[in-house]
Design a protein around this motif. Sequence first.
Motif, PDB file in Angstrom:
ATOM      1  N   ILE A   1      -0.202   5.423  10.285  1.00  0.00           N
ATOM      2  CA  ILE A   1      -1.260   5.499   9.279  1.00  0.00           C
ATOM      3  C   ILE A   1      -2.382   6.453   9.870  1.00  0.00           C
TER       4      ILE A   1
ATOM      5  N   ARG B   1      -6.994   5.172   6.809  1.00  0.00           N
ATOM      6  CA  ARG B   1      -6.480   3.927   6.706  1.00  0.00           C
ATOM      7  C   ARG B   1      -7.052   3.085   7.670  1.00  0.00           C
ATOM      8  N   VAL B   2      -7.235   3.424   8.989  1.00  0.00           N
ATOM      9  CA  VAL B   2      -7.819   2.595   9.921  1.00  0.00           C
ATOM     10  C   VAL B   2      -9.237   2.240   9.403  1.00  0.00           C
TER      11      VAL B   2
ATOM     12  N   GLU C   1     -10.669   2.120   6.559  1.00  0.00           N
ATOM     13  CA  GLU C   1     -10.797   1.348   5.498  1.00  0.00           C
ATOM     14  C   GLU C   1     -10.390  -0.099   5.953  1.00  0.00           C
ATOM     15  N   THR C   2      -9.649  -0.253   6.686  1.00  0.00           N
ATOM     16  CA  THR C   2      -9.268  -1.734   7.224  1.00  0.00           C
ATOM     17  C   THR C   2     -10.470  -2.293   8.149  1.00  0.00           C
TER      18      THR C   2
ATOM     19  N   THR D   1       1.375  -0.564   9.467  1.00  0.00           N
ATOM     20  CA  THR D   1       1.019  -1.337   8.424  1.00  0.00           C
ATOM     21  C   THR D   1      -0.317  -1.534   7.898  1.00  0.00           C
ATOM     22  N   GLY D   2      -1.205  -1.314   9.027  1.00  0.00           N
ATOM     23  CA  GLY D   2      -2.655  -1.327   8.865  1.00  0.00           C
ATOM     24  C   GLY D   2      -3.298  -2.418   8.685  1.00  0.00           C
ATOM     25  N   GLN D   3      -2.502  -3.404   9.168  1.00  0.00           N
ATOM     26  CA  GLN D   3      -3.058  -4.827   9.546  1.00  0.00           C
ATOM     27  C   GLN D   3      -3.758  -5.175  10.706  1.00  0.00           C
TER      28      GLN D   3
ATOM     29  N   VAL E   1      -5.640  -2.743  14.951  1.00  0.00           N
ATOM     30  CA  VAL E   1      -4.965  -2.131  13.990  1.00  0.00           C
ATOM     31  C   VAL E   1      -3.482  -1.703  14.059  1.00  0.00           C
TER      32      VAL E   1
END
Length: 466
Positions: free
Chosen positions: A289, A293-294, A296-297, A341-343, A337
Amino acid sequence: MATSTTGQPPPPEEKSQHTGSVDAVERTGAAKPRSGTAALARRVHFLAGLAVAPFLVIMCLTGLANAFTPQIVNTVHGQELFADTGTGSPRPASDQVAAAAAAHPEGIVKAVIPPPEPDRTTRVVLSVPGLPDIDEFSEEDLTVYVNPYTDHVQGELTTVKDRPPAQVWLRNAHGNLHLGPPGRLYSEFATSWVPLIVLGGLVLWLGRRRSRGLLTSSRRSTSEHARLRGLHGWLGLCLSLGLSALAVTGFSQSNFVGDRVDQLLTTLDSGEPSLESEKVAAPPGAARIDIDRVLETAGADGLRGELTITAPSEPGEVFTVEETGEGWPVQSDSIAVHPYTGQVTERLAFDDYPLLAKLNVLGVRAHDGTLFGIPNQIVVSLVALGTLVLIVLAYRMWWSRRPRGASWPPAPPPIWRAHPKTALLALVTAAVILVWVLPVVGTTLIGFLVTDMVINAVKRRRRPRT
């Protein structure tokens, strides 16, 4: 009016001789006998203060500059740190990172710090070989400053832990005088002795208050020495808490005592925790990612303020996002993170820190003047300026005790022979313990005891016998 045995007033010479004797008492420091504790406190407070004061002056001056580091850095490095906000909306963070990487293709992205305020640039930290050595204790990086509205590179600086050169210079001036590891002894010598000097001064002040009463004045209060001593005592009392707090909060950043603090926190299971995420496996056909994206998480997880995103350096490593703002309220939460998957795989909140670790973080920031912003800087500055005045008063008070015709004022009389052997043994034992707890204080205290005893033994041998 007093009269003599002949019924006549005493001659003027007797009155002047009596007044002169009082002045001589003030100048020479001769006074009524003191208790063993007071005599020891007076001698240690005087001699240690005389030795530490020059180093403390340097610490106060460099500490004053260091307290206003944010303002100084913003002035010196304004071109790199500030961005023009009249050019539209911010562009994606990944584009800004790409612009910094394109300017230095030889570099590897280590961290990204998005602008915490609209008028700030994005900081992209790169690992680049061959950077100039500006700090002997940490690794240098190249930080590229990108305008978030135009992706234009506004400048680049060699940094240490994201600290620009001006901040590194001020920090090293305060901590080691730019002398490297040997220079750290000067600051540790000064800060380690401060609490003991303050304690000795409080013992003396309380002793005088008990003997005279809090509001009772002395017949000799009109003498210069008494006035200086009274002003020195009250100013020292007002500064005692702040001066001791600055010294103690500086311990964790010192060399030897800092190691002891770390050992103590580790022993008590109260060290500052950190994320310990293990490597993750890459799903088949998955791509890593990007920074957007990071971010946003991190935003969805509640992280706010200044964020530092650390990029993976090897396949399978995770992104870490940490709140790195230094103001109040304290925001030091961090997350890991998943790079594919960005989770969020792990979370560490400041509330999870042990109490002693929290106090250590708060103390260091208060010491640096960053915990409460301007009010914190003002308090640190007042303590530093007050300490400088206190030192000037101490030296003036010491010089005012110089007898007429003497080159130097006398030191407080030695007290070792007046103390029982058990008390001296306890003092030496305490010094040995201090060698481990406060190595610089313990070592110099033992050196002081030995030197003082040798000098007084030599003086006794040279003294003519009657």
